[in-house]
Design a protein around this motif. Structure first.
Motif, short mmCIF file in Angstrom:
data_model
loop_
_atom_site.label_atom_id
_atom_site.label_comp_id
_atom_site.label_asym_id
_atom_site.label_seq_id
_atom_site.Cartn_x
_atom_site.Cartn_y
_atom_site.Cartn_z
N GLU A 147 1.51 4.37 -8.65
CA GLU A 147 1.72 2.96 -8.95
C GLU A 147 3.21 2.71 -9.16
O GLU A 147 3.92 3.56 -9.70
CB GLU A 147 0.95 2.54 -10.22
N HIS A 172 -3.24 8.72 -7.98
CA HIS A 172 -2.61 7.76 -7.09
C HIS A 172 -1.27 7.38 -7.67
O HIS A 172 -0.96 7.67 -8.83
CB HIS A 172 -3.50 6.53 -6.85
N SER A 203 0.81 -1.21 0.00
CA SER A 203 0.00 0.00 0.00
C SER A 203 0.85 1.27 0.00
O SER A 203 0.32 2.35 0.18
CB SER A 203 -0.92 0.00 1.22
N TYR A 243 2.68 8.65 -11.40
CA TYR A 243 1.38 9.20 -11.04
C TYR A 243 0.34 8.62 -12.02
O TYR A 243 0.61 8.50 -13.21
CB TYR A 243 1.35 10.72 -11.22
N ASP A 298 -3.90 8.88 -13.11
CA ASP A 298 -5.27 9.38 -13.00
C ASP A 298 -6.05 8.82 -14.19
O ASP A 298 -5.93 9.32 -15.30
CB ASP A 298 -5.30 10.90 -13.02
N GLY A 324 -1.24 2.63 -4.83
CA GLY A 324 -1.55 3.41 -3.65
C GLY A 324 -2.97 3.93 -3.65
O GLY A 324 -3.69 3.83 -4.65
N GLU A 325 -3.37 4.49 -2.53
CA GLU A 325 -4.70 5.08 -2.42
C GLU A 325 -4.79 6.37 -3.22
O GLU A 325 -3.78 7.03 -3.48
CB GLU A 325 -5.04 5.36 -0.96
N THR A 326 -6.00 6.72 -3.63
CA THR A 326 -6.21 7.98 -4.35
C THR A 326 -6.02 9.15 -3.40
O THR A 326 -6.57 9.17 -2.29
CB THR A 326 -7.62 8.03 -4.96
N LEU A 327 -5.24 10.11 -3.84
CA LEU A 327 -4.97 11.32 -3.06
C LEU A 327 -5.75 12.48 -3.66
O LEU A 327 -5.76 12.67 -4.87
CB LEU A 327 -3.47 11.63 -3.09
N HIS A 328 -6.40 13.25 -2.81
CA HIS A 328 -7.15 14.42 -3.25
C HIS A 328 -6.52 15.66 -2.63
O HIS A 328 -6.44 15.78 -1.40
CB HIS A 328 -8.62 14.33 -2.84
#
Length: 239
Positions: A189, A187, A3, A24, A26, A199-203
């Motif tokens: 990869e 996120h 993770s 990155y 998206d 990884g988790e989605t970052l906002h």
């Protein structure tokens, strides 16, 4: 560390080199993760003024989201006491491997430090935007205020959506109808030896300096200086 693709990539780089592509992501859009450029270049490259400002700060300085420890190493080398942490175990392991012995895992939204512990604070890497909203950034600034002294300085950085000529150039960009506000989501990869770490989605909330000033309302902080470098800017906050 399935993770923690970004931190794992930092640790691999420190140990001898990436073992695949870190990027990155998206949707179908991707961009290189720039592990060397973002985490392993020397402090002051192309920005000597900022390195001088860091060295003018008294320690102990809290290094929020220290990554692979480049700012902590720089400060240590010049005799400034620094307390570095990151939410990523891989990043912390990379920082320790580089000689940042005090690097540790912690969450900037709930920092394990007593009130007024630090006279100065650095949050580099546009992490402030992870507050996700003006109210969320304000809450994060209040947490920064809690652990710092009454006369503290904080350096934070952001992307200014008002200075972005072509939103299509920023991976993960999302518009917002409000002036000086936008969003970014992506996120990481890392294709590591044939295994893909996701990884988790970052906002992130992107805010102009004026909207950052709005976020400071209701906190002890005031924006005292802004240095723009294109769409990127660094702000100095003071109480």
């Amino acid at each position: 560390m399935a993770s923690d693709p970004l931190g794992t990539a930092m640790l691999d780089y420190q140990r001898g080199g990436l073992r695949g592509d870190c990027r990155y992501v998206d949707g179908t859009e991707t961009a290189d993760g720039h592990i060397h450029e973002n985490y392993f270049t020397a402090v002051g490259e192309g920005d000597d003024d900022f390195s001088d400002r860091l060295l003018a700060l008294d320690g102990p300085l809290l290094d929020v989201g220290c990554g692979a420890g480049k700012h902590a190493l720089f400060l240590q080398a010049h005799g400034t006491e620094v307390v570095p942490f990151d939410v990523s175990p891989g990043a912390v392991a990379a920082a320790r491997a580089r000689g940042v012995a005090d690097a540790h895992v912690a969450d900037m939204f709930d920092m394990p430090y007593p009130a007024t512990r630090f006279p100065n604070l650095l949050a580099n890497g546009t992490q402030l935007g992870l507050g996700g909203s003006i109210a969320g950034i304000r809450a994060l600034l209040c947490e920064f205020a809690r652990v710092t002294t009454s006369d503290a300085t904080a350096f934070v950085d952001e992307y200014d959506p008002a200075a972005l000529d072509d939103p299509g150039e920023m991976l993960g960009y999302r518009p917002d109808p409000r002036e000086g506000v936008a969003h970014r989501a992506f996120h990481f990869e890392y294709d590591r030896d044939g295994e893909r770490l996701v990884g988790e989605t970052l906002h992130f909330l992107l805010v102009s300096p004026d909207r950052l000033r709005d976020a400071c309302v209701g906190t002890p902080w005031t924006v005292v200086k802004v240095d723009h470098r294109g769409v990127y800017y660094r702000a100095r906050l003071a109480k």
